[in-house]
Design a protein around this motif. Structure first.
Motif, PDB file in Angstrom:
ATOM      1  N   VAL A  13       0.863  -1.189   0.000  1.00 33.50           N
ATOM      2  CA  VAL A  13       0.000   0.000   0.000  1.00 33.50           C
ATOM      3  C   VAL A  13       0.898   1.237   0.000  1.00 33.50           C
ATOM      4  O   VAL A  13       1.871   1.316   0.740  1.00 33.50           O
ATOM      5  CB  VAL A  13      -0.921   0.004   1.225  1.00 33.50           C
ATOM      6  CG1 VAL A  13      -1.697   1.315   1.307  1.00 33.50           C
ATOM      7  CG2 VAL A  13      -1.873  -1.181   1.193  1.00 33.50           C
ATOM      8  N   GLY A  14       0.572   2.181  -0.875  1.00 35.22           N
ATOM      9  CA  GLY A  14       1.387   3.384  -0.990  1.00 35.22           C
ATOM     10  C   GLY A  14       2.480   3.292  -2.027  1.00 35.22           C
ATOM     11  O   GLY A  14       3.188   4.281  -2.269  1.00 35.22           O
ATOM     12  N   ALA A  15       2.635   2.136  -2.689  1.00 41.60           N
ATOM     13  CA  ALA A  15       3.665   1.997  -3.728  1.00 41.60           C
ATOM     14  C   ALA A  15       3.385   2.982  -4.867  1.00 41.60           C
ATOM     15  O   ALA A  15       2.230   3.193  -5.244  1.00 41.60           O
ATOM     16  CB  ALA A  15       3.688   0.573  -4.254  1.00 41.60           C
ATOM     17  N   PRO A  16       4.427   3.603  -5.434  1.00 45.10           N
ATOM     18  CA  PRO A  16       4.210   4.571  -6.521  1.00 45.10           C
ATOM     19  C   PRO A  16       3.786   3.883  -7.821  1.00 45.10           C
ATOM     20  O   PRO A  16       4.337   2.852  -8.206  1.00 45.10           O
ATOM     21  CB  PRO A  16       5.588   5.236  -6.672  1.00 45.10           C
ATOM     22  CG  PRO A  16       6.562   4.212  -6.172  1.00 45.10           C
ATOM     23  CD  PRO A  16       5.852   3.475  -5.072  1.00 45.10           C
ATOM     24  N   LEU A  17       2.800   4.473  -8.485  1.00 38.57           N
ATOM     25  CA  LEU A  17       2.288   3.953  -9.751  1.00 38.57           C
ATOM     26  C   LEU A  17       2.070   5.112 -10.719  1.00 38.57           C
ATOM     27  O   LEU A  17       1.911   6.259 -10.303  1.00 38.57           O
ATOM     28  CB  LEU A  17       0.953   3.233  -9.540  1.00 38.57           C
ATOM     29  CG  LEU A  17       0.917   2.047  -8.573  1.00 38.57           C
ATOM     30  CD1 LEU A  17      -0.533   1.652  -8.306  1.00 38.57           C
ATOM     31  CD2 LEU A  17       1.706   0.874  -9.120  1.00 38.57           C
ATOM     32  N   LEU A  18       2.057   4.794 -12.001  1.00 34.68           N
ATOM     33  CA  LEU A  18       1.621   5.757 -13.008  1.00 34.68           C
ATOM     34  C   LEU A  18       0.142   5.527 -13.291  1.00 34.68           C
ATOM     35  O   LEU A  18      -0.278   4.396 -13.541  1.00 34.68           O
ATOM     36  CB  LEU A  18       2.408   5.589 -14.311  1.00 34.68           C
ATOM     37  CG  LEU A  18       3.790   6.202 -14.418  1.00 34.68           C
ATOM     38  CD1 LEU A  18       4.314   6.027 -15.845  1.00 34.68           C
ATOM     39  CD2 LEU A  18       3.774   7.681 -14.058  1.00 34.68           C
ATOM     40  N   LEU A  31       2.839  -0.253 -12.853  1.00 30.10           N
ATOM     41  CA  LEU A  31       3.980  -0.434 -11.958  1.00 30.10           C
ATOM     42  C   LEU A  31       5.253  -0.284 -12.783  1.00 30.10           C
ATOM     43  O   LEU A  31       5.437  -0.976 -13.791  1.00 30.10           O
ATOM     44  CB  LEU A  31       3.924  -1.823 -11.309  1.00 30.10           C
ATOM     45  CG  LEU A  31       5.028  -2.191 -10.321  1.00 30.10           C
ATOM     46  CD1 LEU A  31       4.996  -1.270  -9.111  1.00 30.10           C
ATOM     47  CD2 LEU A  31       4.865  -3.652  -9.899  1.00 30.10           C
ATOM     48  N   THR A  32       6.142   0.606 -12.368  1.00 32.35           N
ATOM     49  CA  THR A  32       7.312   0.922 -13.203  1.00 32.35           C
ATOM     50  C   THR A  32       8.633   0.559 -12.524  1.00 32.35           C
ATOM     51  O   THR A  32       9.655   1.202 -12.752  1.00 32.35           O
ATOM     52  CB  THR A  32       7.312   2.417 -13.579  1.00 32.35           C
ATOM     53  OG1 THR A  32       7.285   3.210 -12.376  1.00 32.35           O
ATOM     54  CG2 THR A  32       6.108   2.756 -14.436  1.00 32.35           C
TER      55      THR A  32
END
Length: 267
Positions: free
Chosen positions: A229-234, A256-257
């Motif tokens: 939870v809170g992982a960076p995504l485009l 997810l990058t």
């Protein structure tokens, strides 16, 4: 998860005449001036839209089209040059010009802009989470140019690269166009989704308008993409259009990058 996507305002040229030929009277009757090759381009596009030439089919030669429209071969060539640049047709050396199709390998990555940091691009595996028919919320209806409450098909899927969940897609499609689209049919189909839309529903995606921002994964998204939870995504929000600049797909993708990047080419 609802998508908010701005509409695009660039509309294609309107054919000056619905007929097959272009004569002096039809050109002079046009309310606004446009170059002759643009008028020929519009007439060819009209034939593509009507299904006179199906995706993947060979279109008439430049000489045949010049005779049909009663213009020079050079005028036809210039019109086809623009159609080729817009990915509506594909020239093949020694074979002729063909209607573009999403089944071609070169077209499969045109709308999939996520590329691996290492290695060559390849198409992801699909896992369909949900497919249902629903009434279009007001914002979805506005972006698809349909009435609020009209039927839409909602699709949620996860796309994985080498077994790693990487993209969570939510899609809304006009129900009137995509009758009979089910989870079973999507799971059976092994090619690109746009190839299915083209071959079974007569809808060829021509262009798309996108909006990209950075977001953080919430609980539901984190579970589907196997991230914290809170992982960076485009967040890539897109409206795709078919012939006549008609919107036929609204999509919200979360990317997810960690091992991929969003690639675009500007010209």
């Amino acid at each position: 998860m609802n998508a908010i996507i701005p509409t695009a305002n660039n509309s294609p040229a309107v054919p000056t005449t619905p007929g097959a030929g272009v004569g002096a009277s039809s050109l002079s009757a046009s309310p606004t001036f446009s170059p002759l090759y643009q008028q020929i381009k519009s007439l060819i596009t009209q034939s593509l839209q009507s299904g006179e030439w199906k995706p993947g089919e060979l279109i008439p030669s430049e000489m045949e089209l010049a005779g049909r429209f009663k213009v020079s071969q050079g005028t036809v060539r210039k019109a086809i040059d623009e159609l080729s640049a817009e990915n509506l047709v594909v020239r093949r050396q020694g074979k002729g010009t063909f209607v573009a199709t999403h089944h071609e390998a070169r077209s499969q990555f045109r709308f999939l802009r996520l590329a691996p940091d290492e290695g060559v691009p390849h198409y992801p595996e699909n896992r369909i989470i949900e497919v249902k028919r629903m009434r279009a919320p007001a914002e979805v209806a506005r972006l698809l140019d349909i009435k609020s409450g009209d039927s839409v098909v909602f699709i949620r899927r996860v796309q994985s690269f080498s077994g790693v969940p990487t993209i969570l897609d939510d899609l809304w499609l006009p129900g009137a166009i995509f009758k009979g689209l089910t989870a079973e049919r999507l799971n059976e189909y092994k090619g690109p989704m746009y190839g299915l839309f083209e071959s079974e529903f007569g809808t060829h995606m021509i262009r798309a308008s996108e909006q990209i921002r950075a977001v953080c994964a919430d609980d539901a998204v984190a579970g589907l993409l196997s991230v914290n939870v809170g992982a960076p995504l485009l967040n890539v929000e897109r409206v795709s259009f078919t012939y006549g600049d008609k919107p036929v797909e609204l999509r919200r993708g979360l990317y997810l990058t960690v091992n991929h990047h969003y690639r675009n080419e500007l010209s």
